[in-house]
Design a protein around this motif. Structure first.
Motif, mmCIF file in Angstrom:
data_model
loop_
_atom_site.group_PDB
_atom_site.id
_atom_site.type_symbol
_atom_site.label_atom_id
_atom_site.label_comp_id
_atom_site.label_asym_id
_atom_site.label_seq_id
_atom_site.Cartn_x
_atom_site.Cartn_y
_atom_site.Cartn_z
ATOM 1 N N ILE A 68 0.844 -1.199 0.000
ATOM 2 C CA ILE A 68 0.000 0.000 0.000
ATOM 3 C C ILE A 68 0.881 1.251 0.000
ATOM 4 O O ILE A 68 0.591 2.240 -0.662
ATOM 5 C CB ILE A 68 -0.928 0.025 1.237
ATOM 6 C CG1 ILE A 68 -1.668 -1.316 1.393
ATOM 7 C CG2 ILE A 68 -1.907 1.198 1.174
ATOM 8 C CD1 ILE A 68 -2.437 -1.790 0.187
ATOM 9 N N GLN A 69 1.984 1.179 0.754
ATOM 10 C CA GLN A 69 2.826 2.361 0.868
ATOM 11 C C GLN A 69 3.618 2.673 -0.398
ATOM 12 O O GLN A 69 3.947 3.822 -0.652
ATOM 13 C CB GLN A 69 3.713 2.257 2.104
ATOM 14 C CG GLN A 69 2.940 2.809 3.299
ATOM 15 C CD GLN A 69 3.258 2.154 4.607
ATOM 16 O OE1 GLN A 69 4.371 1.691 4.801
ATOM 17 N NE2 GLN A 69 2.291 2.116 5.496
ATOM 18 N N SER A 70 3.865 1.656 -1.197
ATOM 19 C CA SER A 70 4.553 1.968 -2.454
ATOM 20 C C SER A 70 3.566 2.546 -3.466
ATOM 21 O O SER A 70 3.943 3.063 -4.514
ATOM 22 C CB SER A 70 5.247 0.717 -3.009
ATOM 23 O OG SER A 70 4.322 -0.321 -3.150
ATOM 24 N N GLY B 290 -15.775 9.631 4.113
ATOM 25 C CA GLY B 290 -15.046 8.614 3.362
ATOM 26 C C GLY B 290 -13.574 8.569 3.709
ATOM 27 O O GLY B 290 -12.763 8.062 2.957
ATOM 28 N N GLY B 291 -13.221 9.049 4.890
ATOM 29 C CA GLY B 291 -11.831 8.956 5.325
ATOM 30 C C GLY B 291 -10.991 10.126 4.859
ATOM 31 O O GLY B 291 -9.838 10.242 5.244
ATOM 32 N N ARG B 292 -11.582 10.987 4.058
ATOM 33 C CA ARG B 292 -10.784 12.107 3.561
ATOM 34 C C ARG B 292 -10.834 13.272 4.542
ATOM 35 O O ARG B 292 -10.167 14.266 4.361
ATOM 36 C CB ARG B 292 -11.272 12.525 2.175
ATOM 37 C CG ARG B 292 -10.845 11.540 1.116
ATOM 38 C CD ARG B 292 -11.629 11.756 -0.183
ATOM 39 N NE ARG B 292 -11.848 10.498 -0.871
ATOM 40 C CZ ARG B 292 -12.902 9.726 -0.682
ATOM 41 N NH1 ARG B 292 -13.848 10.090 0.166
ATOM 42 N NH2 ARG B 292 -13.022 8.594 -1.338
ATOM 43 N N VAL C 271 -10.389 -1.314 4.949
ATOM 44 C CA VAL C 271 -9.145 -0.550 5.054
ATOM 45 C C VAL C 271 -8.795 -0.276 6.511
ATOM 46 O O VAL C 271 -9.665 -0.208 7.376
ATOM 47 C CB VAL C 271 -9.228 0.795 4.290
ATOM 48 C CG1 VAL C 271 -9.189 0.574 2.791
ATOM 49 C CG2 VAL C 271 -10.480 1.574 4.691
ATOM 50 N N GLN C 272 -7.508 -0.120 6.736
ATOM 51 C CA GLN C 272 -6.964 0.125 8.084
ATOM 52 C C GLN C 272 -5.678 0.915 7.878
ATOM 53 O O GLN C 272 -4.899 0.612 6.981
ATOM 54 C CB GLN C 272 -6.666 -1.249 8.715
ATOM 55 C CG GLN C 272 -6.000 -1.214 10.066
ATOM 56 C CD GLN C 272 -5.740 -2.641 10.603
ATOM 57 O OE1 GLN C 272 -6.110 -3.649 9.975
ATOM 58 N NE2 GLN C 272 -5.090 -2.729 11.746
ATOM 59 N N GLY C 273 -5.457 1.928 8.685
ATOM 60 C CA GLY C 273 -4.213 2.687 8.551
ATOM 61 C C GLY C 273 -4.296 4.030 9.241
ATOM 62 O O GLY C 273 -5.371 4.445 9.697
ATOM 63 N N TYR C 274 -3.145 4.683 9.313
ATOM 64 C CA TYR C 274 -3.048 5.943 10.047
ATOM 65 C C TYR C 274 -4.011 6.995 9.513
ATOM 66 O O TYR C 274 -4.492 7.841 10.261
ATOM 67 C CB TYR C 274 -1.615 6.488 9.988
ATOM 68 C CG TYR C 274 -0.595 5.684 10.750
ATOM 69 C CD1 TYR C 274 -0.971 4.676 11.640
ATOM 70 C CD2 TYR C 274 0.776 5.934 10.591
ATOM 71 C CE1 TYR C 274 -0.024 3.945 12.343
ATOM 72 C CE2 TYR C 274 1.732 5.214 11.298
ATOM 73 C CZ TYR C 274 1.328 4.215 12.171
ATOM 74 O OH TYR C 274 2.265 3.510 12.856
ATOM 75 N N PRO D 120 -4.876 9.817 1.246
ATOM 76 C CA PRO D 120 -6.172 9.793 0.562
ATOM 77 C C PRO D 120 -6.102 9.143 -0.817
ATOM 78 O O PRO D 120 -7.032 8.432 -1.218
ATOM 79 C CB PRO D 120 -6.529 11.285 0.453
ATOM 80 C CG PRO D 120 -5.820 11.935 1.599
ATOM 81 C CD PRO D 120 -4.539 11.159 1.761
ATOM 82 N N ALA D 121 -4.997 9.331 -1.546
ATOM 83 C CA ALA D 121 -4.901 8.744 -2.883
ATOM 84 C C ALA D 121 -4.855 7.210 -2.816
ATOM 85 O O ALA D 121 -5.362 6.525 -3.701
ATOM 86 C CB ALA D 121 -3.666 9.283 -3.599
ATOM 87 N N GLN D 122 -4.254 6.693 -1.760
ATOM 88 C CA GLN D 122 -4.215 5.234 -1.591
ATOM 89 C C GLN D 122 -5.631 4.711 -1.341
ATOM 90 O O GLN D 122 -6.064 3.716 -1.925
ATOM 91 C CB GLN D 122 -3.294 4.863 -0.410
ATOM 92 C CG GLN D 122 -1.837 5.227 -0.676
ATOM 93 C CD GLN D 122 -0.985 5.223 0.596
ATOM 94 O OE1 GLN D 122 -1.495 5.252 1.713
ATOM 95 N NE2 GLN D 122 0.324 5.201 0.400
ATOM 96 N N LEU D 123 -6.365 5.433 -0.480
ATOM 97 C CA LEU D 123 -7.735 5.025 -0.180
ATOM 98 C C LEU D 123 -8.599 5.084 -1.441
ATOM 99 O O LEU D 123 -9.379 4.170 -1.717
ATOM 100 C CB LEU D 123 -8.312 5.936 0.911
ATOM 101 C CG LEU D 123 -9.753 5.649 1.333
ATOM 102 C CD1 LEU D 123 -9.889 4.254 1.931
ATOM 103 C CD2 LEU D 123 -10.239 6.697 2.334
ATOM 104 N N ALA D 124 -8.415 6.137 -2.225
ATOM 105 C CA ALA D 124 -9.215 6.290 -3.444
ATOM 106 C C ALA D 124 -8.942 5.134 -4.410
ATOM 107 O O ALA D 124 -9.868 4.561 -4.995
ATOM 108 C CB ALA D 124 -8.894 7.634 -4.104
ATOM 109 N N PHE D 125 -7.676 4.764 -4.532
ATOM 110 C CA PHE D 125 -7.340 3.650 -5.419
ATOM 111 C C PHE D 125 -7.975 2.346 -4.915
ATOM 112 O O PHE D 125 -8.564 1.580 -5.678
ATOM 113 C CB PHE D 125 -5.821 3.488 -5.535
ATOM 114 C CG PHE D 125 -5.418 2.295 -6.350
ATOM 115 C CD1 PHE D 125 -5.479 2.330 -7.743
ATOM 116 C CD2 PHE D 125 -5.025 1.118 -5.725
ATOM 117 C CE1 PHE D 125 -5.141 1.206 -8.500
ATOM 118 C CE2 PHE D 125 -4.689 -0.010 -6.475
ATOM 119 C CZ PHE D 125 -4.746 0.040 -7.864
#
Ligand code: C2E
Ligand code: MG
Ligand code: MG
Ligand code: MG
Length: 293
Positions: free
Chosen positions: A205-207, A286-288, A258-261, A244-249
């Motif tokens: 996810i981080q990459s 939506g997490g944004r 999903v789970q994360g900081y 946010p871009a990771q979540l959107a993808f």
């Protein structure tokens, strides 16, 4: 300082003191005492369903509240606890504590899932099923609300093992593969074992949409894992969502959870309770929006 190091098969803590020469302090008795003195605590990190944004559950993450050192992360003591076998009683405490907490939070968030990490030593232990049965009974947590996180390596070893996974499934608990994609594994286990959830490792996810230019291969890998999971009727959860871009993808790829900081950092039970009381158990905006807890 307190960093467990493997040396000659053992794990020790080294407190280099040039005046007295290097002294070796074993953590083992300290870990033993920690259990008696109730120095272990759990932090909890929320997990959310996408796209609904509903709270799905929590992952329980162990910390050692050391009287002098402060909060010690699991990476600093779990390796030693595994080598010494102390992870078995510690892990039993983790499951019991997490189960009690899940019951308390379920009043406000019905059906909330509590995920706990299982170590290989616990998994191999013949009393595991009996311990779990006792914990579920004592806490009143429905088995379906408890999710055990296993690594691919543990599952590979389970190929030869005794049907532990089937017995866990008979008990009614959920099974998740943690850090999916980082082990050396033969994917056939996914077909043979009664798994419910794949947790895509946070390194993938981080990459994704990271600091550097986007690499389309990262996106291809993640979307392939999501499709694989869905084809096998599994839920797919992405760990380590920070942007946010990771979540959107992940949403666009129909990742289930999903789970994360970005969505919530691990926090003590008290903070989570306060957050649950304040939030309508949804992922605001939506997490944004504002990260929480
Ligand atoms: P894990 O189960 O893969 O847990 C995820 C780790 O990533 C946690 O670290 C969590 O705090 C961290 N994390 C969550 N979201 C993010 C994010 O957005 N970005 C980044 N960079 N990190 C994030 P933690 O709590 O230090 O735990 C590390 C590992 O220790 C866990 O990895 C798990 O393997 C192990 N562990 C934790 N609690 C227990 C336990 O009760 N029993 C056993 N056997 N292992 C445990
Ligand atoms: Mg985990
Ligand atoms: Mg993980
Ligand atoms: Mg891990």
């Amino acid at each position: 300082m307190y960093r467990a190091k493997r040396r000659g098969g053992g794990v020790s803590v080294y407190t280099p003191d040039p005046s007295r020469g290097p002294s070796v302090v074993t953590l083992e008795s300290a870990l033993n005492r920690a259990l008696e003195r109730e120095e272990f605590i759990l932090h909890y990190q929320p997990q959310f369903d996408v796209p609904s944004g509903r709270l799905r559950g929590m992952e329980a993450l162990l910390r050692w509240q050391h009287p002098e050192l402060g909060l010690v992360p699991p990476s600093d003591f779990i390796p030693l606890a595994e080598v010494t076998g102390l992870i078995v009683p510690i892990g039993r405490w983790v499951i019991g504590e997490a189960a009690r907490q899940a019951v308390a939070w379920s009043r406000r968030s019905p059906g909330l899932t509590m995920a706990v990490n299982l170590s290989a030593r616990q998994f191999e232990q013949p009393d595991l099923i009996g311990d779990l049965r006792n914990i579920l009974q004592a806490s009143g947590l429905p088995a379906a609300q408890l999710e055990l996180e296993l690594t691919e390596t543990m599952l590979m070893q389970a190929v030869e093992a005794t049907g532990t996974l089937e017995r866990l499934k008979d008990l009614g608990v959920r099974l998740a593969v943690d850090d999916f994609g980082t082990g050396y594994s033969n994917l056939a286990y996914l077909k043979h074992f009664p798994i419910d959830t794949l947790k895509i490792d946070q390194s993938f996810i981080q990459s994704l949409a990271g600091a550097g230019p986007n690499d389309p291969r990262d996106e291809a890998l993640i979307s392939a894992v999501i499709q694989l999971g869905h084809a096998l009727n599994l839920k797919v959860l992405a760990e380590g969502v920070e942007q946010p871009a990771q979540l959107a993808f992940l949403e666009a790829q129909q990742c289930d959870q999903v789970q994360g900081y970005l969505l919530g950092r691990p926090a003590p039970a008290g903070s989570i309770s306060a957050w649950l009381a304040a939030e309508p158990s949804r992922l605001a905006d939506g997490g944004r929006g504002t990260p929480h807890p």
